[in-house]
Design a protein around this motif. Structure first.
Motif, PDB file in Angstrom:
ATOM      1  N   ALA A 171       0.833  -1.202   0.000  1.00 14.77           N
ATOM      2  CA  ALA A 171       0.000   0.000   0.000  1.00 14.77           C
ATOM      3  C   ALA A 171       0.869   1.254   0.000  1.00 14.77           C
ATOM      4  O   ALA A 171       0.468   2.294  -0.528  1.00 14.77           O
ATOM      5  CB  ALA A 171      -0.928  -0.005   1.217  1.00 14.77           C
ATOM      6  N   PHE A 175      -0.299   4.282  -2.272  1.00 12.29           N
ATOM      7  CA  PHE A 175      -0.977   5.407  -1.642  1.00 12.29           C
ATOM      8  C   PHE A 175      -0.027   6.162  -0.732  1.00 12.29           C
ATOM      9  O   PHE A 175       0.973   5.608  -0.250  1.00 12.29           O
ATOM     10  CB  PHE A 175      -2.169   4.928  -0.792  1.00 12.29           C
ATOM     11  CG  PHE A 175      -3.123   4.018  -1.503  1.00 12.29           C
ATOM     12  CD1 PHE A 175      -4.155   4.530  -2.282  1.00 12.29           C
ATOM     13  CD2 PHE A 175      -2.997   2.624  -1.409  1.00 12.29           C
ATOM     14  CE1 PHE A 175      -5.044   3.696  -2.926  1.00 12.29           C
ATOM     15  CE2 PHE A 175      -3.879   1.784  -2.052  1.00 12.29           C
ATOM     16  CZ  PHE A 175      -4.904   2.323  -2.826  1.00 12.29           C
ATOM     17  N   ALA A 180      -6.418   7.149   0.609  1.00 10.19           N
ATOM     18  CA  ALA A 180      -6.977   6.129  -0.280  1.00 10.19           C
ATOM     19  C   ALA A 180      -6.922   6.575  -1.735  1.00 10.19           C
ATOM     20  O   ALA A 180      -7.532   5.940  -2.595  1.00 10.19           O
ATOM     21  CB  ALA A 180      -8.418   5.815   0.113  1.00 10.19           C
ATOM     22  N   LEU A 182      -4.917   6.955  -5.149  1.00 11.95           N
ATOM     23  CA  LEU A 182      -3.743   6.384  -5.812  1.00 11.95           C
ATOM     24  C   LEU A 182      -2.773   7.490  -6.220  1.00 11.95           C
ATOM     25  O   LEU A 182      -3.171   8.515  -6.775  1.00 11.95           O
ATOM     26  CB  LEU A 182      -4.166   5.608  -7.061  1.00 11.95           C
ATOM     27  CG  LEU A 182      -4.789   4.229  -6.823  1.00 11.95           C
ATOM     28  CD1 LEU A 182      -5.428   3.716  -8.114  1.00 11.95           C
ATOM     29  CD2 LEU A 182      -3.735   3.243  -6.345  1.00 11.95           C
ATOM     30  N   GLY A 210      -8.182  -5.027   0.681  1.00  5.14           N
ATOM     31  CA  GLY A 210      -7.302  -4.047   1.309  1.00  5.14           C
ATOM     32  C   GLY A 210      -7.051  -4.362   2.769  1.00  5.14           C
ATOM     33  O   GLY A 210      -7.950  -4.837   3.480  1.00  5.14           O
ATOM     34  N   THR A 212      -4.745  -2.828   6.422  1.00  3.40           N
ATOM     35  CA  THR A 212      -3.990  -1.743   7.045  1.00  3.40           C
ATOM     36  C   THR A 212      -3.105  -2.318   8.155  1.00  3.40           C
ATOM     37  O   THR A 212      -3.165  -3.517   8.453  1.00  3.40           O
ATOM     38  CB  THR A 212      -4.928  -0.685   7.657  1.00  3.40           C
ATOM     39  OG1 THR A 212      -5.649  -1.293   8.747  1.00  3.40           O
ATOM     40  CG2 THR A 212      -5.915  -0.160   6.624  1.00  3.40           C
ATOM     41  N   SER A 225      -9.176   0.579   4.640  1.00  5.44           N
ATOM     42  CA  SER A 225      -8.876  -0.606   3.822  1.00  5.44           C
ATOM     43  C   SER A 225      -9.919  -0.803   2.730  1.00  5.44           C
ATOM     44  O   SER A 225      -9.589  -1.187   1.603  1.00  5.44           O
ATOM     45  CB  SER A 225      -8.784  -1.849   4.714  1.00  5.44           C
ATOM     46  OG  SER A 225     -10.051  -2.183   5.261  1.00  5.44           O
ATOM     47  N   ARG A 228      -9.305   1.893  -0.025  1.00  3.97           N
ATOM     48  CA  ARG A 228      -8.139   1.586  -0.852  1.00  3.97           C
ATOM     49  C   ARG A 228      -8.441   0.450  -1.834  1.00  3.97           C
ATOM     50  O   ARG A 228      -8.050   0.512  -3.006  1.00  3.97           O
ATOM     51  CB  ARG A 228      -6.953   1.219   0.043  1.00  3.97           C
ATOM     52  CG  ARG A 228      -6.334   2.423   0.730  1.00  3.97           C
ATOM     53  CD  ARG A 228      -5.153   2.051   1.617  1.00  3.97           C
ATOM     54  NE  ARG A 228      -4.407   3.242   2.023  1.00  3.97           N
ATOM     55  CZ  ARG A 228      -3.340   3.222   2.810  1.00  3.97           C
ATOM     56  NH1 ARG A 228      -2.898   2.052   3.299  1.00  3.97           N
ATOM     57  NH2 ARG A 228      -2.723   4.338   3.119  1.00  3.97           N
ATOM     58  N   SER A 231     -10.473   1.865  -4.623  1.00  2.00           N
ATOM     59  CA  SER A 231      -9.670   2.693  -5.526  1.00  2.00           C
ATOM     60  C   SER A 231      -8.945   1.818  -6.553  1.00  2.00           C
ATOM     61  O   SER A 231      -8.893   2.150  -7.736  1.00  2.00           O
ATOM     62  CB  SER A 231      -8.654   3.517  -4.733  1.00  2.00           C
ATOM     63  OG  SER A 231      -9.288   4.510  -3.969  1.00  2.00           O
ATOM     64  N   ARG A 276       0.435  -3.129   5.571  1.00  5.37           N
ATOM     65  CA  ARG A 276      -0.350  -2.184   4.756  1.00  5.37           C
ATOM     66  C   ARG A 276      -0.220  -2.640   3.298  1.00  5.37           C
ATOM     67  O   ARG A 276       0.785  -2.397   2.643  1.00  5.37           O
ATOM     68  CB  ARG A 276       0.177  -0.758   4.936  1.00  5.37           C
ATOM     69  CG  ARG A 276       0.125  -0.265   6.367  1.00  5.37           C
ATOM     70  CD  ARG A 276       0.495   1.211   6.467  1.00  5.37           C
ATOM     71  NE  ARG A 276       1.879   1.475   6.134  1.00  5.37           N
ATOM     72  CZ  ARG A 276       2.893   1.428   6.992  1.00  5.37           C
ATOM     73  NH1 ARG A 276       2.676   1.098   8.261  1.00  5.37           N
ATOM     74  NH2 ARG A 276       4.119   1.704   6.610  1.00  5.37           N
TER      75      ARG A 276
END
Length: 287
Positions: A171, A175, A180, A182, A210, A212, A225, A228, A231, A276
Motif C-alpha cells: 500500500a 498510496f 486512499a 492512488l 485491502g 492496514t 482498507s 483503498r 480505488s 499495509r
C-alpha cells in the motif's frame, strides 16, 4: 461651422480597429458543440470532419499499452497525431479513426473510432470505442497456433489466470500514508498487472482486498482498507476489466504479515509496512 476633416494618420488605426472587431474573432478555432446525447452515452465526432477520414492502420499491440495515467507524449509515440482538430488549449479528449484487417473474409478491414478522455492533469482517464465491439479486436490477444501433431490431437493452451496465491502489492507503493487516493507511482505499479488481470477476468472473478496496520482505531482502519481496495478496483475497471468480474472488500488490520513492538512511532510505522497492502486474487467463475 467647419466640417470635420480626418487626418490620414488617424484613418488607418481606426480602419484597422474596425476590421479587427468585425473579422478578428473569425480567426479563432471554432468547435461546434456536440450533439445532445443520452446521459452516460459517449459522443464521437463526425468521421467526415477527420483529417484522416479514410482511417489509419495501427498495431493492436500499441493500443494494448494504453492505460490510465499515461501522458500525451507517451500516447503520441504509440498512436501518432489525433485525427481531428481538437484545438490547442484545454484539450480534454483525443479522437482517432483506426482500421483493422479482418480474418473472417467478410471484408478487408473493420473501421473503428477511438476516443481518449484526459483528466485535469492531462493524463489518460478513460477510453471509448465505436462500435464497442472494436474493443474485442484490441483486448483479445492473437493466439499462435501450435504445429499439427499427427500422432495426437492438438490441445488448446489454457488461458492464463491469476495465481492461487494472491498478488500482494504494498500500500505504501500505491498510496500516501493514511490516504486512499492512488499516487502516480501507484498507477504505474498497477499498470504492470493490467493486461494480466484483463485476460484473467475472462475466466475468473477477481477479488481486491485491502489491509492496514494496527495504528489507529479499528473502525478507521476498516474504512481505509475498504476505500483503498475500491480505488484499485476502480482503476482496473477504467483499464477495461468488466465491473461485474471484479469485487473489492476491506479487512482492516486483520491477518497481519508481521508483528512489531517498536516504541517510537516512526520506527513502528516502518516496521508495520508489510501489513499495509492490497491483494489481488482470482477464483474460477461459477457457470
Amino acid at each position: 461651422m467647419q466640417g470635420f476633416k480626418a487626418h490620414p494618420w488617424l484613418v488607418l488605426p481606426v480602419a484597422c480597429a474596425w476590421l479587427l472587431l468585425t473579422t478578428g474573432c473569425s480567426t479563432l478555432p471554432q468547435h461546434a458543440p456536440k450533439a445532445s446525447q443520452a446521459q452516460g452515452e459517449v459522443a464521437f465526432p463526425d468521421p467526415a470532419k477527420s483529417t484522416v477520414p479514410e482511417g489509419a492502420y495501427v498495431s493492436p499491440e500499441n493500443l494494448r499499452q494504453v492505460i490510465p495515467g499515461m501522458t500525451k507524449d507517451q500516447l503520441y509515440k504509440l498512436l501518432g497525431t489525433p485525427h481531428f482538430d481538437e484545438g490547442v488549449f484545454g484539450v480534454k479528449e483525443w479522437n482517432y479513426i483506426f482500421n483493422f484487417r479482418r480474418e473472417d473474409g467478410e471484408a478487408d478491414f473493420s473501421r473503428c473510432q477511438y476516443q481518449i478522455d484526459f483528466d485535469s492533469k492531462h493524463r489518460v482517464q478513460t477510453t471509448h470505442w465505436k462500435p464497442e465491439s472494436c474493443r474485442l479486436i484490441v483486448d483479445k490477444p492473437k493466439t499462435v497456433e501450435a504445429p499439427a501433431v499427427q500422432t495426437a490431437s492438438a490441445v488448446p493452451a489454457p488461458m492464463p489466470t491469476l495465481p492461487s496465491d494472491p498478488i500482494r502489492l504494498s500500500a505504501d507503493a500505491l498510496f500516501a500514508f493514511n490516504s486512499a487516493d492512488l499516487t502516480e507511482e501507484g498507477r504505474e505499479s498497477l499498470g504492470q498487472f493490467m493486461q494480466e488481470v484483463l485476460v484473467a477476468s475472462q475466466l475468473q472473478d477477481i477479488l481486491v482486498v485491502g489491509y492496514t496496520d494496527r495504528i489507529g482505531s479499528k473502525k478507521a482502519n476498516l474504512r481505509l482498507s475498504k476505500q483503498r481496495a475500491e480505488s484499485v478496483r476502480g482503476y482496473l475497471i477504467q483499464g477495461g476489466v468488466p465491473a461485474s468480474a471484479i469485487h473489492s472488500e476491506g479487512r482492516g488490520e486483520a491477518s497481519p504479515v508481521v508483528q512489531c513492538n517498536d516504541k517510537k512511532r516512526a520506527a513502528l510505522i516502518a516496521c508495520l509496512s508489510p501489513n499495509r497492502r492490497v491483494e489481488l486474487s482470482g477464483s474460477t467463475r461459477q457457470k
